[in-house]
Structures are given as C-alpha cells and as structure tokens.
Design a protein around this motif. Structure first.
Motif, short mmCIF file in Angstrom:
data_model
loop_
_atom_site.label_atom_id
_atom_site.label_comp_id
_atom_site.label_asym_id
_atom_site.label_seq_id
_atom_site.Cartn_x
_atom_site.Cartn_y
_atom_site.Cartn_z
N ASP A 1 0.89 -1.29 0.14
CA ASP A 1 0.04 -0.12 0.00
C ASP A 1 0.88 1.21 0.08
OD1 ASP A 1 -2.09 -1.71 0.10
OD2 ASP A 1 -2.59 -1.56 2.29
N TRP A 2 2.05 1.16 0.50
CA TRP A 2 2.97 2.53 0.77
C TRP A 2 3.36 2.98 -0.76
CZ3 TRP A 2 7.72 4.15 -0.28
CH2 TRP A 2 8.26 5.40 0.58
N LEU A 3 3.62 1.84 -1.73
CA LEU A 3 4.25 2.22 -2.97
C LEU A 3 3.01 3.08 -3.79
CD1 LEU A 3 6.70 -0.85 -3.70
CD2 LEU A 3 7.28 1.44 -2.79
N THR A 4 2.87 4.05 -3.38
CA THR A 4 2.15 4.88 -4.46
C THR A 4 2.77 6.01 -5.22
OG1 THR A 4 1.49 6.66 -2.51
CG2 THR A 4 0.10 4.92 -2.73
N ARG A 5 2.07 6.63 -5.99
CA ARG A 5 2.70 7.75 -6.84
C ARG A 5 3.06 8.94 -5.85
NH1 ARG A 5 -0.17 8.02 -12.84
NH2 ARG A 5 0.26 5.87 -13.26
N GLU A 6 2.39 8.96 -4.92
CA GLU A 6 2.61 10.14 -4.02
C GLU A 6 4.23 9.87 -3.42
OE1 GLU A 6 -0.28 8.53 -4.20
OE2 GLU A 6 -1.16 10.26 -5.13
N ASN A 7 4.33 8.84 -3.05
CA ASN A 7 5.65 8.57 -2.29
C ASN A 7 6.83 8.04 -3.11
OD1 ASN A 7 4.39 8.50 0.45
ND2 ASN A 7 3.48 6.48 0.07
N VAL A 8 6.49 7.80 -4.44
CA VAL A 8 7.74 7.52 -5.33
C VAL A 8 7.38 8.35 -6.87
CG1 VAL A 8 8.43 5.18 -4.33
CG2 VAL A 8 6.66 5.40 -5.95
N PRO A 9 7.37 9.73 -6.48
CA PRO A 9 7.03 10.48 -7.78
C PRO A 9 8.23 10.25 -8.65
CG PRO A 9 7.44 11.65 -6.06
CD PRO A 9 7.34 10.33 -5.43
N VAL A 10 9.43 10.59 -8.29
CA VAL A 10 10.70 10.52 -9.13
C VAL A 10 10.77 9.09 -9.99
CG1 VAL A 10 13.07 10.89 -9.18
CG2 VAL A 10 11.78 12.06 -7.43
N LEU A 11 10.49 7.99 -9.35
CA LEU A 11 10.79 6.71 -9.81
C LEU A 11 9.60 6.64 -10.89
CD1 LEU A 11 11.67 4.43 -7.08
CD2 LEU A 11 13.10 5.71 -8.75
N GLU A 12 8.48 7.18 -10.75
CA GLU A 12 7.40 7.17 -11.69
C GLU A 12 7.74 7.78 -12.97
OE1 GLU A 12 4.24 5.88 -12.26
OE2 GLU A 12 4.47 4.60 -10.63
N SER B 1 13.93 0.33 -13.76
CA SER B 1 12.89 -0.76 -13.00
C SER B 1 12.62 -0.37 -11.41
CB SER B 1 13.40 -2.30 -13.15
OG SER B 1 12.64 -2.81 -12.17
N LEU B 2 11.49 -0.21 -11.26
CA LEU B 2 11.25 0.39 -9.84
C LEU B 2 11.73 -0.95 -8.80
CD1 LEU B 2 9.78 1.68 -7.69
CD2 LEU B 2 7.76 0.67 -8.04
N LEU B 3 11.78 -2.30 -9.51
CA LEU B 3 12.38 -3.31 -8.54
C LEU B 3 13.72 -3.23 -8.16
CD1 LEU B 3 11.12 -6.47 -10.32
CD2 LEU B 3 10.61 -5.68 -7.88
N ASN B 4 14.52 -2.31 -9.05
CA ASN B 4 15.95 -1.95 -8.64
C ASN B 4 16.33 -0.88 -7.59
OD1 ASN B 4 18.60 -3.23 -9.42
ND2 ASN B 4 18.97 -1.41 -10.61
N HIS B 5 15.11 -0.17 -7.68
CA HIS B 5 15.09 1.04 -6.89
C HIS B 5 14.49 1.01 -5.42
CE1 HIS B 5 16.67 4.16 -9.54
NE2 HIS B 5 16.13 3.44 -10.47
N LEU B 6 13.89 -0.44 -5.36
CA LEU B 6 12.92 -0.46 -4.16
C LEU B 6 13.77 -0.90 -2.85
CD1 LEU B 6 10.02 -1.28 -4.22
CD2 LEU B 6 10.47 -3.86 -3.89
N ARG B 7 15.18 -0.98 -2.98
CA ARG B 7 15.96 -0.95 -1.79
C ARG B 7 15.87 0.20 -0.95
NH1 ARG B 7 20.96 -3.52 -4.37
NH2 ARG B 7 19.44 -3.40 -6.27
N ILE B 8 15.63 1.27 -1.47
CA ILE B 8 15.55 2.67 -0.79
C ILE B 8 14.36 2.73 -0.08
CG2 ILE B 8 14.47 4.18 -2.48
CD1 ILE B 8 17.88 4.78 -0.85
N TYR B 9 13.48 2.00 -0.03
CA TYR B 9 12.17 1.91 0.67
C TYR B 9 12.07 0.73 1.82
CZ TYR B 9 11.22 5.07 -3.33
OH TYR B 9 11.35 6.14 -4.44
N ILE B 10 13.06 0.31 1.82
CA ILE B 10 12.75 -1.07 2.86
C ILE B 10 12.37 -0.58 4.29
CG2 ILE B 10 13.94 -2.52 4.05
CD1 ILE B 10 15.71 -3.29 1.82
N PRO B 11 12.74 0.58 4.86
CA PRO B 11 12.31 0.81 6.20
C PRO B 11 10.70 1.21 6.18
CG PRO B 11 14.17 2.11 5.63
CD PRO B 11 13.86 1.52 4.45
N GLU B 12 10.18 1.61 4.96
CA GLU B 12 8.79 1.78 4.97
C GLU B 12 7.81 0.62 4.56
OE1 GLU B 12 10.73 5.49 4.83
OE2 GLU B 12 10.95 3.97 3.37
N LEU B 13 8.55 -0.44 3.82
CA LEU B 13 8.08 -1.53 3.45
C LEU B 13 7.90 -2.42 4.38
CD1 LEU B 13 9.38 -2.11 -0.33
CD2 LEU B 13 7.33 -0.73 0.23
#
Length: 534
Positions: A274-285, A328-340
């Motif tokens: 649920d946390w991975l929304t466009r609001e939280n990852v606008p740059v990666l979008e 790929s968002l999968l490759n940038h995903l590690r930067i969001y681990i504390p939130e995920l």
C-alpha cells in the motif's frame, strides 16, 4: 696488373691493366739505393700484390669499375683494408628503416588498392613490380584497415553482449509462463505463503530476515536455496521475495510448489504494498515513464557515439550504464525497505545474481556503530572493473553540483549483499536525499552520472556506511573471466554482477557450476523448459 721499373731504377710503378689507374708509385734516389734494399722492396711488393689483386677484383665485381679516380677507389677499398666491411644485409635493413620512417608520416596514395590478404599482397607485388616504398605504403594501409575492422568487431561484440545480457532467455521466459498458468489451474500453486500459522514470523525480529527483489524466478530460487542450504540454522531464516505484478503468479507458484523448509518464504508483488503509491515515489514514476529516459536505456546505443574517440573498456561501461534494469522500480526498491517493512529492525538485502556459500547468521552480530548500511568497500583492490572504484568512477565531476558536494577520491561500496539497520535508517533523511539527487540528474539530462541506482545511493548513504570484510561479498563474477577460483570457493557470497550472468549463454563456463549446483534440474518445469545443466 703491371709492375714497371724505370730505366734509371729511380722509380717503380704499379698500374692496372688498362693503364688508367696508378695504384702505387715508389721513387728512390739512385745515389742512395742499394741492391739489397731494392730486393727487400720487391719481395714485400710481391707478397702484397695478390691481396691487392683480390680486393681490386671484388671492388670491380661490385661495380667499382665505374670509378675513374683514385679517390673513388679509396673510398671503396678503405673500409675493406681497415676491416670495416659494409654488409649488404645491414645496408638493406638501414635502407628499409629509412623507407619506413618516410612512409610513417607520408600520405597513403588514394589510388593505391589495398589487398585483402597476404596471398593477394604477394600476388600484387609480383604482377605490378612495386618498389620498396609502395610496398611499405601497402603494408601500412593494410595494418590500418585491419585495425579498424578489429576495432569495429570488438564494438559489435560488446553491443551484441549488451543485447544478450538485457534479454530474457527463452527457457526462463518459458518457466515464468508455465508457472503462471499453473497458478491459475492448480490450487496448490495458490496456497498461502507462508501458512497462516507462520504469519507472525514475518515481523518477528528474533528471526533472520532476508530480502530479494527480482522478476527472475530461477535466479530467486538459487538465492533462496543457496542461503538455506548454507545456513547452520535454516529454521531461523525468513525470506521476503518481492517481484512485479506480471511475475507474481509465477513466483508464488514456484515457492508454493517447491518449499525450502524449514525456512519461511513470503512472496509479494509491488502492487500489494500500500505504501508504494505515486505520491511516495514520484521520481521513480518519472524515471520509468519519461520518453527521453526510456530512449536512453532502450534506444540505439550507437547513435551519437563516436567510436574513434573511445575504447572498448569505456564503451562497455557506457553500455552497462544503459541496462534497462536501472529504470525498473524493482531495482530502486531497496531505498524504501524501512517503509515496506516497518516492523523489522535488521535485514540482509541480496541481489538476484548472488550465490550464498556460507552461513550468514554472523552478520546479525556485527556492531554497526550506529551506521545504516553494512557493505563491502570497492576501493581496496587493483582490478579495473570492480575493486578499484572511487566516486570519480561514477560521477561527472565537471558538473558544478557534483564538484561542489562530492570528493572524487572517496571510497565506493557495493550493492548486492548489504546489512541494513532499519532502526538507525529511520532516523535519517536517506530516502529524501536519494530523491533529491535523482531529480537533479533528471534536470541535468543525466549528465551527473550514468550508472543506474548505485550513484544516488552512494550520495544518500554518505556517512552512513559501515565497512564489512571483503570475504563476505566477492564481486565481479559477471565481468572477469580470470577470477581466481580458490577465492570464489572461500567467499561467503559470490556476486555475478556484470553482463555475464550464469543463466545466460554468455556466462563464464568455469564459474557457472557455482550457480548451477543450486538449480533443481530434476524439477518438471525446469526440464520441460529445457533449462539444462551445462
């Protein structure tokens, strides 16, 4: 050769047969010469004459008969009499050097037709009776032509290797499709992971939590299997496998049908966070959807590249920087681990191209001294691909922002096997810093750095890295064909970072067995997709 005595015995003359060359003339005073002296003189001359005759004959054979003066003959005979013989072979070599020096800076005649082979060169030399200078020009032209062809072939090889590394092998694509179909038709493939009674373990910090983010089912299975089999206490392991929406069903099917008990595996798709929304990852979008960025990573990599101004090593680095996985968002995903994973305190993040060969539980005992990221530094070696990296290898220090905020000599570190202290991480602004620099690079039209996710992470984690021993994480198995096998055996984690992944045909044959040993080639899906042990 004639010997003349004057009637008065006052002179003795030695001359050639044609009478034109006076070789020697001796004058004596009649009143002072004795017959005894004359006899000794004649005896000496008789001894010398055969040698003079032989030298004269040699000079004549060499063309000295064209000489019409005693001075000319002296220049020819002098070196021979003194023992300094001008060897024709040495003279030929000296002349050849002079011709090569002249041709080196000269302009190759435009009308000169260059042969395509050595046999054709020999044939042309015989038929056209080329002189030495023309022959040298032909050699130079052929060498330059072959150098260009070899250079172009090398660049083409690198480009083909880039395409091979960026593509999905048919067997792995087949595996994903078959497992996805199995998910829809087989209830066992859809069973909950983990079972309901084990759900509390997903947030229990007494377990050792590993995270892997990938859309490659076979690679994920090797990471999980190698970690579990290498562990002394596999019952303490919890794996969190994150994948994208299109791969989720196949990934879930694999681990549902191939459990790695006693370890626990959770499979989640990006769409389930649920946390991975466009609001939280606008740059990666923006990174994923901006046309200019997509063209950079998926477009024609020869366009705009002047191959004469680069070398194969630099060109290979540029191609590596353009790997599509970097957007790929999968490759940038590690930067969001504390939130995920908000309930976890410490995790080990593994890339999908690693193999675990040793028990990793001691990593949870490392005192991070308040740092966030436990990583192997990559500036302590001397190989150009992996272990000699500083910030200057990743960033464009001609850019004013980069030059202002970064040190080119600062040591880099590696992704692939990282220990993250999530409690310490949550007290920092690492994610915000990461986003800020991504935005700046987008505004700068990707001129601040080229290589994917590591450069912004190098900045974001600046001051938050705790170095761990290099034996924990050996890198470069996808780059270096000459990797030391004994070092590979001793490493806790081996990392096939680079283009030559072990599941690709371009992988290194002598390194692939370290990965193959954890592939279940008896599995029906693996066999039916013809993923064979090689």
């Amino acid at each position: 050769m004639q010997l003349h005595f004057s009637p008065s015995m006052r002179s003795i003359t030695i001359s050639s047969n044609n009478g034109f060359i006076d070789l020697m003339k001796i004058k004596v005073a009649a009143c002072h010469i004795s017959y005894r002296t004359l006899f000794h003189t004649i005896l000496i001359l008789a001894f010398l004459l055969p040698f003079v005759f032989i030298l004269t004959a040699l000079v004549t054979l060499e063309g000295v008969n064209k000489c019409s003066s005693f001075d000319c003959l002296g220049r020819r005979l002098g070196p021979k009499l003194l023992g300094r013989v001008d060897d024709p072979a040495q003279r030929l070599v000296r002349d050849l050097y002079n011709i090569l020096n002249e041709v080196k800076t000269g302009e190759i005649p435009s009308a000169l037709e260059l042969p395509d082979s050595f046999d054709q060169l020999v044939s042309d030399m015989k038929n056209n009776q080329y002189d030495a200078k023309t022959f040298a020009f032909m050699l130079r032209g052929m060498m330059q032509k072959f150098e260009r062809e070899i250079r172009e072939s090398k660049f083409s090889e690198l480009m083909n290797k880039h395409f091979a590394a960026s593509s999905v092998p048919k067997g792995i694509h087949c595996l994903s499709l078959r497992l996805t179909d199995e998910y829809s038709s087989n209830a066992n493939a859809r069973k909950q992971l983990p079972p309901p009674e084990l759900l509390p373990t997903l947030s229990d910090n007494s377990y050792h939590h590993f995270i892997v983010s990938t859309d490659n089912i076979l690679a994920a299975s090797v990471v999980v299997t190698s970690t579990v089999q290498s562990s002394q206490k596999p019952e303490n392991i919890v794996f969190h496998v994150i994948t994208d929406k299109k791969t989720y069903a196949g990934m879930h099917s694999w681990f549902a049908l191939n459990p790695v008990t006693p370890a626990i595996v959770e499979v989640r798709g990006i769409h389930q966070f649920d946390w991975l929304t466009r609001e939280n990852v606008p740059v990666l979008e923006a990174v994923e959807n901006q046309n200019g960025i997509r063209n950079y990573y998926h477009g024609n990599h020869f366009t705009g590249t002047n191959l004469s101004d680069t070398n194969p090593y630099k060109f290979a680095s540029k191609l590596q920087a353009r790997s599509p996985k970097y957007i790929s968002l999968l490759n940038h995903l590690r930067i969001y681990i504390p939130e995920l994973f908000p309930n976890l305190d410490k995790v080990v993040f593994l890339d999908d191209d690693v193999v675990v060969q040793r028990d990793l539980s001691p990593l949870w005992e490392i005192d991070m001294n308040g740092k966030v990221n436990g990583a192997v530094e990559t500036c302590r070696g001397d190989d150009q691909w992996v272990m000699s990296k500083h910030f200057r290898n990743y960033f464009n220090f001609s850019h004013p922002l980069v030059a202002q905020h970064l040190d080119p000599d600062e040591c880099a570190w590696a992704y692939g096997m990282n220990v993250f202290d999530l409690r310490a991480w949550r007290t920092t602004n690492i994610r915000e810093t990461y986003h800020t620099w991504l935005k700046e690079n987008l505004r700068s039209n990707l001129t601040m750095w080229k290589l994917g996710t590591l450069p912004p992470a190098l900045i974001a984690f600046k001051g938050h890295v705790h170095p761990i021993g290099p034996s924990w994480h050996m890198l470069g198995l996808g780059y270096q064909n000459k990797t030391d096998i004994e070092s590979v055996r001793k490493a806790a984690v081996i990392h096939f970072n680079g283009q030559s992944k072990p599941w690709l045909q371009i992988g290194f044959d002598h390194l692939r067995p370290f990965w193959n040993k954890y592939v279940n080639y008896t599995n029906d899906f693996v066999r039916n997709c013809h993923i064979l042990d090689s």
